[in-house]
Scaffold this active site. Structure first.
Site, PDB file in Angstrom:
ATOM      1  N   LYS A  75       0.855  -1.188   0.000  1.00  0.00           N
ATOM      2  CA  LYS A  75       0.000   0.000   0.000  1.00  0.00           C
ATOM      3  C   LYS A  75       0.888   1.233   0.000  1.00  0.00           C
ATOM      4  O   LYS A  75       1.175   1.840   1.030  1.00  0.00           O
ATOM      5  CB  LYS A  75      -0.913  -0.005   1.233  1.00  0.00           C
ATOM      6  CG  LYS A  75      -2.122   0.905   1.067  1.00  0.00           C
ATOM      7  CD  LYS A  75      -3.067   0.398   0.006  1.00  0.00           C
ATOM      8  CE  LYS A  75      -4.285   1.274  -0.160  1.00  0.00           C
ATOM      9  NZ  LYS A  75      -5.161   0.828  -1.250  1.00  0.00           N
ATOM     10  N   SER A 102      -8.615  -0.676  -4.810  1.00  0.00           N
ATOM     11  CA  SER A 102      -8.858  -0.307  -3.419  1.00  0.00           C
ATOM     12  C   SER A 102     -10.351  -0.058  -3.209  1.00  0.00           C
ATOM     13  O   SER A 102     -11.149  -0.964  -3.359  1.00  0.00           O
ATOM     14  CB  SER A 102      -8.008   0.900  -3.029  1.00  0.00           C
ATOM     15  OG  SER A 102      -7.772   0.892  -1.632  1.00  0.00           O
TER      16      SER A 102
END
Length: 586
Positions: free
Chosen positions: A190, A385
């Site tokens: 991430k 996401s």
């Protein structure tokens, strides 16, 4: 007395001015808001010009002004309007061929691939497709490689060198300025926040970028190979050695067919159509033709399929063209769910994610809709996401091979100006009634307690996100964890790991939606419809956009984009489900 007269005359002048402006807007609306079959005339023996140098969105957007209906807009320059227009042109006797002319295409790779596929279908009609450019970017050439004949200016240029992606890092910049970002993240891949906590790219981030760039480039090479009859190995060699860096090399590498100036290119089309070289060639732009085709295409049916577009960052709020808010999304889903004529829903997603709360609220509305009608997801360039969060519970997920998806991870980020304030002689003092009354201050760094509370919230969101994916995709938590950690995947990889069901475009998603609803024929109804107020109307006319224009002019496009990215990241307060890095691919 004179003072009162001056005040009254000023007020009267302002009042008269406002009345003139009001009726002026009505006149403008009457002049420009009308439409009809005679707006665009298509002449016989015409060539459709495919110049795509304007920003291409999946959905052009439909806007309605409740107080000023004459200003309503229903644009037809979105990706699927263009695709519909090309498909209609294949059957239009007045259109003899397509010219891809000096594009500088402003579209994503998946969008470009969808257009490319439509052009391949158009060629089956027996009509020609030709291409010309002074300069071919890689994306331009990818689209143009479908053409029967590819022209280049004899002193032009061409890019064919493979894909690259550049990322800026701001850790030292923060130290020097005193303006920092407080970051908490979950998922080793991430990396949206990585530039604020490091000066160099991590190995994990470099790995995932390398994998997805190679996957995108591999798809582009495969498509070009089939169209140009050049092996993939040879294309790699051309890219590695820059054997297409000028027109002569490009032609000798068989990427280009002919040299020619633009007038010679136009004359070649005249010759093919039997038009006298002294006469003008009938050319109609794709933007105009899309308006024309929208009026001509007749696919009326009592059965409807709702196509709801989720395009842009996911924000908590109403949403607008270019942003996805739970307000407009849930309103669209509710309308589709409650309309008996609408038999199924296709959710078209082109989003890097954003607000975790908004993503969950949209997910909930999709879950309610699924109880009544089938919901099929079609992914565009991005469904990552938060964009994947709102897709994962659909009955079926369709992605393009070049779609970027996944990124199942969470981060929280808050701007902190403590050092900057100290350097400027600013001190903030707080007075509280309880120990944790100050949960966040721009002028103070996060303490251990505050950081722990935020981390707890992020863990909860990550657990919920993983659970939603596991339940929606019928995977175990362990299987989800193996493909999560914020890692991104292309559509091809996502099919293999279970995040996506099948590769294809919006047309395939509509096919499955019709099958699930047990209908043979249908009409598409597009959502959202964006309702505008006076402030939005003024913004539409450019009154509130002067600062953006000035910054672009003063800084240049590239520097402006860097500034915009820094500003965007600094505004992302709270927990985010966001694509891990900039998607600008060169």
């Amino acid at each position: 007395m004179d003072f009162i007269k001056r005040v009254l005359s000023t007020v009267t002048g302002i009042f008269v001015f406002l009345i003139i402006c009001f009726f002026g807007l009505i006149l403008l609306g009457a002049l420009f808001g009308s439409s009809g079959d005679d707006v665009v005339k298509v002449k016989a023996n015409s060539v459709l010009e495919l110049k795509l140098d304007f920003p291409i969105n999946d959905y052009a957007g439909k806007t309605e002004f409740s107080d000023y209906p004459f200003l309503n807009e229903n644009k037809k320059n979105g990706l699927f309007n263009i695709i519909d227009a090309i498909n209609y042109a294949a059957t239009d006797n007045k259109i003899k061929g397509i010219s891809i002319d000096n594009n500088f295409i402003d579209a994503g790779i998946s969008q470009t691939k969808a257009l490319r596929g439509t052009l391949l279908d158009f060629k089956k009609s027996g009509k020609f497709v030709v291409a010309y450019a002074d300069i071919y970017t890689q994306k331009d050439y990818y689209l143009s490689s479908v053409a029967d004949t590819i022209f280049i200016n004899p002193v032009g240029a061409m890019e064919f060198k493979g894909l690259s992606s550049e990322r800026l890092y701001f850790k030292d910049f923060q130290e020097k300025t005193g303006f920092k970002m407080e970051v908490i993240r979950l998922g080793k891949y991430k990396s949206a926040v990585e530039p604020f906590i490091a000066n160099t790219m991590s190995d994990d981030n470099r790995e995932q970028i390398t994998v997805y760039l190679n996957s995108l480039w591999g798809q582009m090479k495969q498509d070009i190979s089939e169209s140009r009859n050049i092996s993939v190995e040879r294309l790699n060699n051309i890219a590695d050695s820059l054997l297409a860096r000028n027109p002569n090399l490009a032609k000798s590498s068989h990427l280009i067919d002919k040299f020619g100036y633009h007038d010679e290119y136009v004359n070649s089309m005249k010759y093919a159509l039997g038009v006298d070289v002294k006469k003008d060639l009938n050319i109609i732009s794709i933007a105009d033709y899309a308006e024309h085709a929208a009026l001509k295409i007749n696919n009326y049916s009592k059965n409807k399929i709702a196509v709801i577009y989720a395009e842009g960052d996911i924000i908590y709020g109403e949403g607008d063209i270019g942003s996805v808010g739970q307000g407009t999304m849930n309103e669209s889903l509710t309308k589709a769910r409650n309309d008996d004529k609408i038999k199924a829903v296709v959710l078209r997603i082109n989003s890097p994610g954003g607000s975790a709360l908004a993503s969950e609220l949209i997910w909930r509305e999709i879950e309610l809709t699924k109880l009544i009608k089938p919901v099929i997801v079609s992914m565009g360039d991005l469904a990552a996401s938060g964009g994947y969060y709102i897709a994962c519970n659909a009955d079926r997920i369709i992605a393009e091979p070049t779609t970027i998806t996944g990124s199942i991870g969470v981060f929280g980020m808050l701007p902190n100006g403590k050092d900057l304030a100290d350097n400027m002689g600013i001190n903030a003092e707080q007075v509280v009634t309880n120990q944790n009354a100050v949960t966040y201050s721009f002028f103070e760094p996060l303490n251990d307690t505050q950081r722990e509370f935020i981390k707890e919230g992020i863990l909860d969101i990550y657990h919920l996100f993983s659970t939603r994916v596991a339940q929606g995709r019928n995977l175990t938590r362990e299987q989800v964890e193996n493909i999560a950690q914020g890692r991104v995947w292309t559509g091809i990889d996502a099919v293999n790991n279970g995040l996506v069901d099948e590769l294809g475009g919006l047309d395939l998603a509509l096919k499955y939606a019709a099958e699930a609803a047990a209908i043979n024929e249908y009409q598409v109804r597009e959502f959202p419809v964006y309702e505008k107020d006076l402030d939005k109307m003024l913004e539409k006319f450019g009154i509130t956009k002067t600062k953006e224009t000035i910054l672009k002019e003063e800084l240049g496009e590239e520097n402006y984009n860097i500034l915009k990215e820094i500003k965007s990241m600094s505004e992302k307060k709270g927990i985010q489900l966001m694509f891990p890095f900039s998607t600008h691919i060169k």
